[in-house]
Write a protein that holds these residues in place. Sequence first.
Motif, short mmCIF file in Angstrom:
data_model
loop_
_atom_site.label_atom_id
_atom_site.label_comp_id
_atom_site.label_asym_id
_atom_site.label_seq_id
_atom_site.Cartn_x
_atom_site.Cartn_y
_atom_site.Cartn_z
N GLU A 39 0.86 -1.18 0.00
CA GLU A 39 0.00 0.00 0.00
C GLU A 39 0.89 1.23 0.00
N LYS A 40 0.31 2.37 -0.41
CA LYS A 40 1.10 3.59 -0.61
C LYS A 40 0.43 4.77 0.08
N PRO A 41 0.83 5.04 1.35
CA PRO A 41 0.27 6.21 2.04
C PRO A 41 0.79 7.50 1.44
N HIS A 42 0.01 8.59 1.60
CA HIS A 42 0.37 9.94 1.12
C HIS A 42 0.73 9.90 -0.36
N ALA A 43 -0.12 9.21 -1.13
CA ALA A 43 0.17 9.01 -2.55
C ALA A 43 -0.52 10.07 -3.38
N GLU A 44 0.18 10.59 -4.36
CA GLU A 44 -0.40 11.42 -5.40
C GLU A 44 -0.66 10.59 -6.66
N VAL A 45 0.13 9.53 -6.83
CA VAL A 45 -0.05 8.57 -7.91
C VAL A 45 -0.28 7.21 -7.25
N SER A 46 -1.24 6.46 -7.74
CA SER A 46 -1.59 5.18 -7.12
C SER A 46 -0.41 4.20 -7.19
N LEU A 47 -0.48 3.17 -6.35
CA LEU A 47 0.60 2.20 -6.30
C LEU A 47 0.73 1.44 -7.61
N ASP A 48 -0.39 1.06 -8.22
CA ASP A 48 -0.32 0.33 -9.48
C ASP A 48 0.31 1.16 -10.58
N ASP A 49 -0.01 2.44 -10.61
CA ASP A 49 0.58 3.31 -11.64
C ASP A 49 2.05 3.64 -11.34
N SER A 50 2.46 3.47 -10.10
CA SER A 50 3.84 3.78 -9.73
C SER A 50 4.79 2.63 -10.02
N LEU A 51 4.27 1.39 -9.96
CA LEU A 51 5.13 0.23 -10.17
C LEU A 51 5.26 -0.06 -11.66
N VAL A 52 6.00 0.78 -12.36
CA VAL A 52 6.25 0.63 -13.79
C VAL A 52 7.76 0.49 -13.98
N THR A 53 8.13 -0.07 -15.11
CA THR A 53 9.55 -0.32 -15.40
C THR A 53 10.06 0.65 -16.45
N PHE A 54 11.36 0.74 -16.52
CA PHE A 54 12.04 1.55 -17.53
C PHE A 54 13.39 0.88 -17.80
N THR A 55 14.05 1.29 -18.85
CA THR A 55 15.34 0.72 -19.21
C THR A 55 16.46 1.47 -18.49
N GLY A 56 17.22 0.72 -17.69
CA GLY A 56 18.29 1.34 -16.91
C GLY A 56 19.53 1.61 -17.73
N VAL A 105 4.44 -0.29 7.43
CA VAL A 105 3.35 0.52 7.96
C VAL A 105 3.88 1.89 8.43
N LEU A 106 5.18 1.97 8.71
CA LEU A 106 5.78 3.24 9.13
C LEU A 106 5.84 4.25 8.00
N ASN A 107 5.45 3.87 6.77
CA ASN A 107 5.41 4.84 5.68
C ASN A 107 4.39 5.95 5.94
N GLU A 108 3.47 5.72 6.87
CA GLU A 108 2.53 6.78 7.23
C GLU A 108 3.26 7.98 7.82
N VAL A 109 4.44 7.75 8.38
CA VAL A 109 5.27 8.85 8.90
C VAL A 109 6.43 9.14 7.95
N PHE A 110 7.08 8.07 7.45
CA PHE A 110 8.27 8.27 6.61
C PHE A 110 7.90 8.93 5.28
N ALA A 111 6.73 8.69 4.74
CA ALA A 111 6.32 9.28 3.46
C ALA A 111 5.53 10.56 3.64
N ASP A 112 5.34 11.02 4.87
CA ASP A 112 4.60 12.25 5.13
C ASP A 112 5.52 13.44 4.90
#
Length: 810
Positions: free
Chosen positions: A165-182, A287-294
């Motif tokens: 799950e992704k607290p304090h999200a502006e973009v949903s988790l599904d849309d964030s988990l995308v790949t790119f060429t490194g 679950v600590l992302n509620e603070v770390f991602a704030d």
Amino acid sequence: MESSQDFNSLQEEIQKSLISTIKSANRIASHDLSFQRTVNPDVAEELDDKTSRILDLSTRLLNSAARACGLKPPKLEDPEDVDMNWRKVVDVVDSVLEKADRAIDEYTGLVKQRENGDSDSNSKPKQTKSTNKVIRNANVKKPQLDFEIKPNNFPDGPWKPLLTEKPHAEVSLDDSLVTFTGDNGAPQFKHPYEPEISSMQYPDRVFQILDPIPPQPIESTAATWVDTYEGVVEMLQELKEAKEIAVDLEHHDFRTYVGLVSLLQISTREKDWIVDTLKPWRHKLQVLNEVFADPTIVKVFHGAYMDMVWLQRDLGLYVNGLFDTFFASDALHYSSKSLAFLLSKFVNFEADKRYQLADWRMRPLPEEMMYYARSDTHYLLYIYDRIRNDLVQLSDRSNPEKDLISIVLKKSRELSLSRHENLEFNAETGEGSRGWFNFVLKNSHLGYKSDQFAVFRTLWKWRDVTARTEDENPNFVLGTNSLTEIARANPPDAKALHSLLPLTAPLARSKVNEIWSQIQEEKAKGGPTLLQFFIARDPSSQQRGGIPRVTKAQSQTTKLEGAATATKLQRSQLFGNVAVSSRWDETKGAAAVQEDYFPFPWQRFVEDATDFVVGAQPVQETPAATEEPTKPAATVPSAEDEKGEEFTLRRGRKRKSDAIENDETSSSEGEEIQDDVMDDNAVIEIEDEDVPPGAAKRAKKLEKKRKRDEAKMAEERQRLELRTKRQGEKLARKDQRKNQQQPAGSYQAVPFDYSKAASVLHAKRDEAKGSAQEDKKKVFDPYAKTGDDEIKPARRMPPIRGEKSATFKK
């Protein structure tokens, strides 16, 4: 001193006394003190009294200054202690000067005055001293064996974030988990919080100068140990109410392939927590992302370069709103950027960094390790207040280059966007985070041959596969130094390989046959040397990320057909047309065709020179003619001819024989000969040989030379006759002495005594001496013993003159 005396008069009095003391001390050189002590005992006693008084005053001053700065004063019991503890004395003086400089800045208003809660006025926190040895590698069960999500050391794709799950999200988790060429050409997952971190804005209080909040006394408070999920939830509720939190990690990587976050320390203004991150449910700590991602809560780290990667790799935590005090220290140009330096500077706390490399997997943790882990975050928020105020005060918000606080926050935001990637290794090219390419690039001096390089590649590959399988660090399986030494030795058989394996590598020693078989297979394939490996690198195939690629086709070393030969040139590139020897002149014309040659580096500087003549031949003089030709008309030499005229210096003679003088005076050409003959004072004769005057003049010179030679020959004949005559007379006298018979007993041969012989140089002085004195003179006997000599009195010492030292004599 009267109480009404002001500071200025006191300063003048101290300055006069100091100047007078220095002048008096300079009048006597330091090397004269020992002499003065010896001559006058009163001076020695007074010097000792003054020395003890000065030493006592210095000790009292250092103690007072050290107490003001919170330092430990050095002990000065005798003058030798000053040299022994000079470093500590300098530290105290530097601290006093820094404190005085800071006080002046506060007095002038340059820096805001500190409050009563300043750490400089507080006593130094009491530290728990360790009595046990720091354990580096504890013999404990691997905690990763009990994890609910086991580490995957053989990934078949890019590393995927652990987020559910992704607290304090502006973009949903599904849309964030995308790949790119490194950069390495492989697909990678993007940072899940990249949109949120890129668009976040730090709270306004970060850009304001606020009063620092002093930390709670570490002796009267205790850290809360959290080892249950319920305890994590309770801690989370208290963390949500904080505006700033301090975070630090303790990591272990020796008995695991990817590494383990062993502890998570979190502190607020009021409380400290130490979280056990080796529990099987460790992945639930996200679950600590509620603070770390704030973004409204500032997360203070120090040197969080690896912390950002470790948090997302093991715990699924992402930091939004990072403030790294390391970047702040760099922006303020501190002498050191370590956390230990900041603790010592701002809170006068000396961190015991012995536990930095300790094995943090031990349970339960010793009291000393708990104290160390807590201290890393307990004072960090107060340091953040102090260092943030300095940044804001020195920042020019209108100038981006001088806006220090914005620069630090920008670097912190970029650091929080770090991503974890799988540890890769390409066995063919050696590339990857766990490959050998970077190692051989830094240590290209190894110079491995083909077989040695094959052993090196095989050992590195076997070590990586074994470390992944056993979930161990590659250095635990086989140290890199041992690996390079084995490759250099190139063992001939399995027994030799086993003897080269260290005792600290039990996995490698137990699988020596497996390693040897792989080495034999790799050697059979053949391969390049280390030098050929670097030569085969094609610069045109460099990738965008700067990672070089190895070409498939190895470049072959150029082979020379036949032996290399050096061609001798007709004209020397170093000496020009000057022949080295007569032998070289004979073979000079043999080489008709000029072959290719390697020019000297300096050849380009002389190729365009035009001040030499090729093939110049020396001018040969023609023999003198019997008839004197007509004398040519006299020509006036031009300025250029006079300038380029050459002459020869010949050594003259000071003395001449009578025969030459008589011959010269009887010559018909007396005037010309007298001009040529040198006088008694002449030493150098200069003749013009470049421009011949004519055949008549040359004939006169030849005639003159012939007469000189004849005179020399006549003189030599006279000398020879005189020498022969004297030798004959000497032999006649010798025969006469032999023929004379001496009466018996009239002469006895005795050795000549040179000690009694008369002096030739000092005849008059010897005559004045009496014969009695000469008889008393002892003859030197080289075989006599030194002990047989009579006792000699000591040398007379010069009188002692108590004069003034000449050190400052004008």
